[in-house]
Motif scaffolding. Structure first.
Motif, PDB file in Angstrom:
ATOM      1  N   ARG A 268       0.809  -1.222   0.000  1.00  0.00           N
ATOM      2  CA  ARG A 268       0.000   0.000   0.000  1.00  0.00           C
ATOM      3  C   ARG A 268       0.842   1.272   0.000  1.00  0.00           C
ATOM      4  O   ARG A 268       0.439   2.278  -0.589  1.00  0.00           O
ATOM      5  CB  ARG A 268      -0.919   0.020   1.227  1.00  0.00           C
ATOM      6  CG  ARG A 268      -2.234  -0.667   0.972  1.00  0.00           C
ATOM      7  CD  ARG A 268      -3.045  -0.654   2.229  1.00  0.00           C
ATOM      8  NE  ARG A 268      -4.367  -1.214   2.044  1.00  0.00           N
ATOM      9  CZ  ARG A 268      -5.157  -1.537   3.055  1.00  0.00           C
ATOM     10  NH1 ARG A 268      -4.726  -1.347   4.293  1.00  0.00           N
ATOM     11  NH2 ARG A 268      -6.350  -2.023   2.833  1.00  0.00           N
ATOM     12  N   THR A 272       0.225   4.285  -2.510  1.00  0.00           N
ATOM     13  CA  THR A 272      -0.149   5.625  -2.026  1.00  0.00           C
ATOM     14  C   THR A 272       0.696   6.675  -2.734  1.00  0.00           C
ATOM     15  O   THR A 272       0.182   7.688  -3.213  1.00  0.00           O
ATOM     16  CB  THR A 272       0.099   5.722  -0.502  1.00  0.00           C
ATOM     17  OG1 THR A 272      -0.494   4.605   0.127  1.00  0.00           O
ATOM     18  CG2 THR A 272      -0.476   7.009   0.068  1.00  0.00           C
ATOM     19  N   ARG A 275      -0.052   6.944  -6.574  1.00  0.00           N
ATOM     20  CA  ARG A 275      -1.301   7.676  -6.829  1.00  0.00           C
ATOM     21  C   ARG A 275      -1.116   9.166  -6.537  1.00  0.00           C
ATOM     22  O   ARG A 275      -1.647  10.025  -7.234  1.00  0.00           O
ATOM     23  CB  ARG A 275      -2.439   7.099  -5.996  1.00  0.00           C
ATOM     24  CG  ARG A 275      -2.804   5.689  -6.425  1.00  0.00           C
ATOM     25  CD  ARG A 275      -4.004   5.186  -5.685  1.00  0.00           C
ATOM     26  NE  ARG A 275      -5.213   5.882  -6.111  1.00  0.00           N
ATOM     27  CZ  ARG A 275      -6.386   5.758  -5.481  1.00  0.00           C
ATOM     28  NH1 ARG A 275      -6.484   5.015  -4.406  1.00  0.00           N
ATOM     29  NH2 ARG A 275      -7.441   6.396  -5.928  1.00  0.00           N
ATOM     30  N   GLU A 279      -1.326  12.114  -9.422  1.00  0.00           N
ATOM     31  CA  GLU A 279      -2.248  13.235  -9.236  1.00  0.00           C
ATOM     32  C   GLU A 279      -1.505  14.576  -9.327  1.00  0.00           C
ATOM     33  O   GLU A 279      -1.971  15.524  -9.970  1.00  0.00           O
ATOM     34  CB  GLU A 279      -2.955  13.119  -7.892  1.00  0.00           C
ATOM     35  CG  GLU A 279      -4.088  14.096  -7.717  1.00  0.00           C
ATOM     36  CD  GLU A 279      -4.698  13.981  -6.333  1.00  0.00           C
ATOM     37  OE1 GLU A 279      -5.752  13.346  -6.218  1.00  0.00           O
ATOM     38  OE2 GLU A 279      -4.094  14.505  -5.375  1.00  0.00           O
ATOM     39  N   THR A 308      -5.211  -0.790  -6.050  1.00  0.00           N
ATOM     40  CA  THR A 308      -5.711  -0.614  -4.682  1.00  0.00           C
ATOM     41  C   THR A 308      -6.869  -1.572  -4.425  1.00  0.00           C
ATOM     42  O   THR A 308      -6.938  -2.237  -3.391  1.00  0.00           O
ATOM     43  CB  THR A 308      -6.217   0.830  -4.480  1.00  0.00           C
ATOM     44  OG1 THR A 308      -5.222   1.718  -4.945  1.00  0.00           O
ATOM     45  CG2 THR A 308      -6.523   1.094  -3.031  1.00  0.00           C
TER      46      THR A 308
ATOM     47  N   VAL B 112      -7.633   4.920   4.953  1.00  0.00           N
ATOM     48  CA  VAL B 112      -6.540   4.096   4.433  1.00  0.00           C
ATOM     49  C   VAL B 112      -5.850   4.921   3.347  1.00  0.00           C
ATOM     50  O   VAL B 112      -6.480   5.325   2.379  1.00  0.00           O
ATOM     51  CB  VAL B 112      -7.071   2.765   3.873  1.00  0.00           C
ATOM     52  CG1 VAL B 112      -5.946   1.981   3.205  1.00  0.00           C
ATOM     53  CG2 VAL B 112      -7.692   1.937   4.996  1.00  0.00           C
ATOM     54  N   LYS B 113      -4.563   5.178   3.565  1.00  0.00           N
ATOM     55  CA  LYS B 113      -3.842   6.103   2.686  1.00  0.00           C
ATOM     56  C   LYS B 113      -3.868   5.681   1.220  1.00  0.00           C
ATOM     57  O   LYS B 113      -3.996   6.505   0.324  1.00  0.00           O
ATOM     58  CB  LYS B 113      -2.383   6.256   3.155  1.00  0.00           C
ATOM     59  CG  LYS B 113      -2.254   7.076   4.430  1.00  0.00           C
ATOM     60  CD  LYS B 113      -0.814   7.314   4.804  1.00  0.00           C
ATOM     61  CE  LYS B 113      -0.222   6.106   5.511  1.00  0.00           C
ATOM     62  NZ  LYS B 113       1.119   6.372   6.073  1.00  0.00           N
ATOM     63  N   ALA B 114      -3.761   4.361   0.988  1.00  0.00           N
ATOM     64  CA  ALA B 114      -3.699   3.890  -0.397  1.00  0.00           C
ATOM     65  C   ALA B 114      -5.016   4.117  -1.130  1.00  0.00           C
ATOM     66  O   ALA B 114      -5.068   4.101  -2.353  1.00  0.00           O
ATOM     67  CB  ALA B 114      -3.347   2.404  -0.428  1.00  0.00           C
ATOM     68  N   GLU B 115      -6.099   4.300  -0.365  1.00  0.00           N
ATOM     69  CA  GLU B 115      -7.402   4.424  -1.009  1.00  0.00           C
ATOM     70  C   GLU B 115      -7.766   5.858  -1.362  1.00  0.00           C
ATOM     71  O   GLU B 115      -8.785   6.099  -2.000  1.00  0.00           O
ATOM     72  CB  GLU B 115      -8.476   3.803  -0.106  1.00  0.00           C
ATOM     73  CG  GLU B 115      -8.394   2.284  -0.140  1.00  0.00           C
ATOM     74  CD  GLU B 115      -9.279   1.585   0.875  1.00  0.00           C
ATOM     75  OE1 GLU B 115     -10.036   2.278   1.568  1.00  0.00           O
ATOM     76  OE2 GLU B 115      -9.173   0.355   0.960  1.00  0.00           O
ATOM     77  N   ILE B 116      -6.968   6.811  -0.910  1.00  0.00           N
ATOM     78  CA  ILE B 116      -7.274   8.206  -1.277  1.00  0.00           C
ATOM     79  C   ILE B 116      -6.023   8.920  -1.794  1.00  0.00           C
ATOM     80  O   ILE B 116      -4.904   8.634  -1.358  1.00  0.00           O
ATOM     81  CB  ILE B 116      -7.837   9.011  -0.078  1.00  0.00           C
ATOM     82  CG1 ILE B 116      -6.921   8.817   1.147  1.00  0.00           C
ATOM     83  CG2 ILE B 116      -9.257   8.628   0.252  1.00  0.00           C
ATOM     84  CD1 ILE B 116      -7.059   9.910   2.150  1.00  0.00           C
ATOM     85  N   THR B 117      -6.248   9.830  -2.687  1.00  0.00           N
ATOM     86  CA  THR B 117      -5.135  10.653  -3.178  1.00  0.00           C
ATOM     87  C   THR B 117      -5.037  11.883  -2.278  1.00  0.00           C
ATOM     88  O   THR B 117      -5.978  12.167  -1.525  1.00  0.00           O
ATOM     89  CB  THR B 117      -5.412  11.102  -4.623  1.00  0.00           C
ATOM     90  OG1 THR B 117      -6.580  11.934  -4.610  1.00  0.00           O
ATOM     91  CG2 THR B 117      -5.618   9.922  -5.550  1.00  0.00           C
ATOM     92  N   PRO B 118      -3.921  12.598  -2.331  1.00  0.00           N
ATOM     93  CA  PRO B 118      -3.794  13.806  -1.502  1.00  0.00           C
ATOM     94  C   PRO B 118      -4.954  14.787  -1.709  1.00  0.00           C
ATOM     95  O   PRO B 118      -5.450  15.363  -0.754  1.00  0.00           O
ATOM     96  CB  PRO B 118      -2.470  14.403  -1.964  1.00  0.00           C
ATOM     97  CG  PRO B 118      -1.673  13.233  -2.425  1.00  0.00           C
ATOM     98  CD  PRO B 118      -2.668  12.299  -3.036  1.00  0.00           C
ATOM     99  N   GLU B 120      -8.012  14.114  -2.610  1.00  0.00           N
ATOM    100  CA  GLU B 120      -9.209  13.566  -1.953  1.00  0.00           C
ATOM    101  C   GLU B 120      -9.131  13.746  -0.442  1.00  0.00           C
ATOM    102  O   GLU B 120     -10.139  13.978   0.215  1.00  0.00           O
ATOM    103  CB  GLU B 120      -9.375  12.081  -2.311  1.00  0.00           C
ATOM    104  CG  GLU B 120      -9.886  11.875  -3.731  1.00  0.00           C
ATOM    105  CD  GLU B 120      -9.693  10.464  -4.269  1.00  0.00           C
ATOM    106  OE1 GLU B 120     -10.214  10.180  -5.354  1.00  0.00           O
ATOM    107  OE2 GLU B 120      -9.002   9.638  -3.607  1.00  0.00           O
TER     108      GLU B 120
END
Lengths: 513, 129
Positions: A268, A272, A275, A279, A308, B112-118, B120
């Motif tokens: 993960r 992170t 991603r 972005e 993810t 959960v960090k992997a599930e959101i971008t900065p 978001e």
């Protein structure tokens, strides 16, 4: 001995009185005949004969009854306490008569002896019982617990105390549900079974596999098979017996999960970052990229996002395998969930040129779902539909949600892809299964449908596929309206129904913590 | 998602030992008008949090010296002085359901960090009151 002497002297004086009375009757008879009636000798003889017949029949009869009264009272007292005789009343000791003191004294001795015998028997029984308990407590290697009718622990052996890491004092006398926080793989939990047993059975047994024991509020768990034996008429209130069978392989499953959890954490962090960087680049390069580079950027973003999702799938499969996926069914709006899922995959649809649309029937009832779990099902089905639709114009994915005839909320995802050969349909929901043809064309691991089926099953719904080669596929599943889940909930805890992927149910659903 | 107050007045403490991640968060947060302090160490993060000058604390769970869970527990203990800050757990760690539920009870949010971008993350913080 005083009582006996007094009885003898009373007896002697009574016999003396009777004999005196006897002589007095005969003498009186003679005197009356001789001086008052002045009868002849024959009359005298007949009269004397009559009076002596009366004296020797009536007087002994009366005096015998009177003199044997002590014997009768003592005899009655013995019969009263004798184990084999019934309905013999206790002697009435208030009636005063010959030998009264002696009777009272002897009867009290009889009662005293009986109570001594009784207590000796009881002591022996207790000693025997403790001996058995002690033997089981020390030597039985299987954890064992005995409950009374109130489901309080009467007895827990040493293996059980060791297993629970409690002392006997912290275990005995406690309610079973305060000591054992258990989760069961089926709807029939221990408390439900016991409730049923106490109402409907005299003797019954039950075994469960892979029961989970939550220690310290669930921070640690242990798993075992559980056997229960119920007998309503057991002596001493020993109504239920529980035996735990430890299983080393269950522990291995737990370790496998912690390995996956560690791997997930390691994967993960780079995702992170990827991603985040994608972005950041997207923001900074907006409007500066040519069309091809912009497409690449978009694809990169979509791929990182599906990575993810894949990691979450992997983790959930590991949880299912070790029975640790817990779903909480709660009231939710189906339209919201479907719309969110559709929006979240719309980017991927756009990239591959698939037209994605949703038709959600108005006024659908509220659903009883685990939002995170059911969202994953939707995303998995949508992702598949997008992936297998192929490229080119006219590719469509349609999501429909309706209330079906059975009163369930039915959702279908229809694609315009190549379809699935009939021969492959049967295995589609199995783990790591992917159609041969799809392997070369699209990415994936074959976990998505397996996971979806498991999650839908745990929701009480079902999942299916209709497909024809060349005519596209339709995947559908149902979930329950909240009203139906609420029925279940009424018997459960207040925080929503907790169900595992294999329908795990908390043991103490009737007992709030 | 409407900002509930002007982000430029809001102070954020980021307790995060992964430098690249905190760098991305600082970038996104400062661009959105937040004022950001980064701390990599759990113990020092706790001391900083106690000064009560932050509106939001982003707390990673795997940080050196003391863990994020310990920081959270110390800040939310009944004996501790109540903070105005909202505590948002940001982690990639996978917990047992029960532990996660326990953390969620004490924190204001769990991400959960992997599930959101900065970006978001910033959008999410706008919604936190």
């Amino acid at each position: 001995m005083d009582h006996l002497q007094r009885f003898v002297s009373q007896f002697r004086s009574r016999v003396f009185v009777v004999l005196l009375l006897d002589n007095a009757i005969i003498f009186g008879d003679w005197w009356v005949v001789e001086h008052v009636l002045k009868l002849n000798d024959l009359g005298l003889a007949l009269s004397l004969l009559a009076s002596s017949v009366i004296a020797i029949t009536i007087l002994p009869w009366v005096s015998a009854r009177y003199l044997t009264q002590p014997t009768r009272l003592i005899w009655q007292a013995i019969l009263h306490i004798a184990p084999d005789t019934t309905n013999v009343p206790a002697p009435d000791l208030k009636r005063r008569g010959i030998g009264h003191d002696l009777v009272i004294n002897l009867v009290s001795h009889v009662y005293q002896l009986a109570s001594v015998v009784d207590s000796v028997e009881k002591t022996a029984a207790i000693a025997n019982r403790d001996l058995h308990k002690d033997f089981v407590a020390k030597n039985l290697p299987l954890p064992l617990i005995v409950l009374d009718k109130d489901q309080n622990i009467v007895f827990a052996n040493k293996a059980m105390c060791d297993y629970l890491q409690r002392t006997d004092g912290e275990t005995s006398g406690q309610n079973i549900y305060s000591v054992l926080d258990l989760s069961f793989p089926s709807e029939e939990t221990l408390d439900k079974w016991l409730q049923n047993a106490t109402q409907n059975a005299a003797v019954t047994t039950k075994t469960w596999e892979r029961v989970r024991l939550n220690i310290q509020g669930g921070t640690t768990t242990r798993r075992f098979d559980l056997a229960a034996y119920y007998n309503r008429s057991n002596p001493e209130g020993f109504e239920t017996m529980l035996v735990l069978f430890d299983h080393p392989s269950y522990t291995q499953d737990d370790q496998a999960l912690s390995f996956v959890a560690l791997a997930v954490h390691e994967l993960r962090t780079p995702i992170t970052l990827l991603r985040g960087y994608i972005e950041a680049l997207e923001e900074d390069l907006e409007g500066k990229l040519n069309e091809e580079d912009a497409t690449f950027m978009h694809r990169m973003k979509a791929q990182a996002q599906s990575l993810t999702a894949f990691i979450n799938n992997m983790l959930n499969v590991a949880r299912i395998e070790s029975d640790q996926l817990v779903l909480k069914l709660q009231e939710d709006t189906w339209q919201d969930i479907v719309t969110t899922a559709v929006n979240d995959v719309s980017l991927r649809a756009k990239i591959v040129g698939v037209e994605l649309s949703a038709e959600i029937a108005p006024n659908l009832p509220k659903v009883g779902v685990d939002r995170v779990g059911i969202y994953e099902v939707l995303v998995n089905l949508l992702d598949n539909a997008i992936k297998y639709s192929g490229k080119g114009a006219g590719k469509k994915v349609l999501v429909r949600a309706v209330l079906n005839k059975e009163g369930m909320i039915e959702t279908t995802v229809q694609d315009s892809g190549a379809g699935i050969p009939t021969s492959l349909l049967a295995n589609l929901f199995e783990k790591f299964y992917r159609s041969h043809r799809s392997r070369n064309q699209v990415g994936g691991t074959g976990l998505g449908l397996y996971l979806s089926k498991t999650i839908v099953d745990a929701h009480g719904g079902h999942i299916w596929v209709n497909s024809k080669e060349g005519a596209g596929s339709t995947f559908g599943f149902t979930v329950l309206p909240y009203a139906k889940v609420a029925e279940e909930k009424r018997n459960g805890d207040n925080n929503g129904i907790s169900r595992g992927a294999h329908g795990w149910i908390k043991n103490h659903s009737l007992y709030s913590r | 998602m409407e900002p509930t107050q002007n982000p430029s007045n809001r102070q954020v403490l980021v307790v995060e030992d992964e430098h690249f991640i905190s760098e991305l968060y600082v970038r996104a947060l400062t661009r959105a008008g937040y004022r950001v302090t980064v701390e990599v160490d759990g113990q020092r993060g706790l001391e900083l949090a106690k000064t009560d000058r932050f509106d939001i604390i982003l707390l990673d769970l795997m940080v050196p010296t003391i863990t994020g869970i310990e920081v959270l527990r110390a800040l939310r203990s009944p004996n501790a002085k109540p903070l105005k800050a909202k505590i948002v757990i940001t982690t990639n760690l996978e917990q047992r359901e029960e532990i996660r539920a326990d953390i969620e009870k004490q924190a204001d949010a769990y991400l959960v960090k992997a599930e959101i971008t900065p970006r978001e993350l910033v959008e999410f913080l706008h919604t936190i009151k």
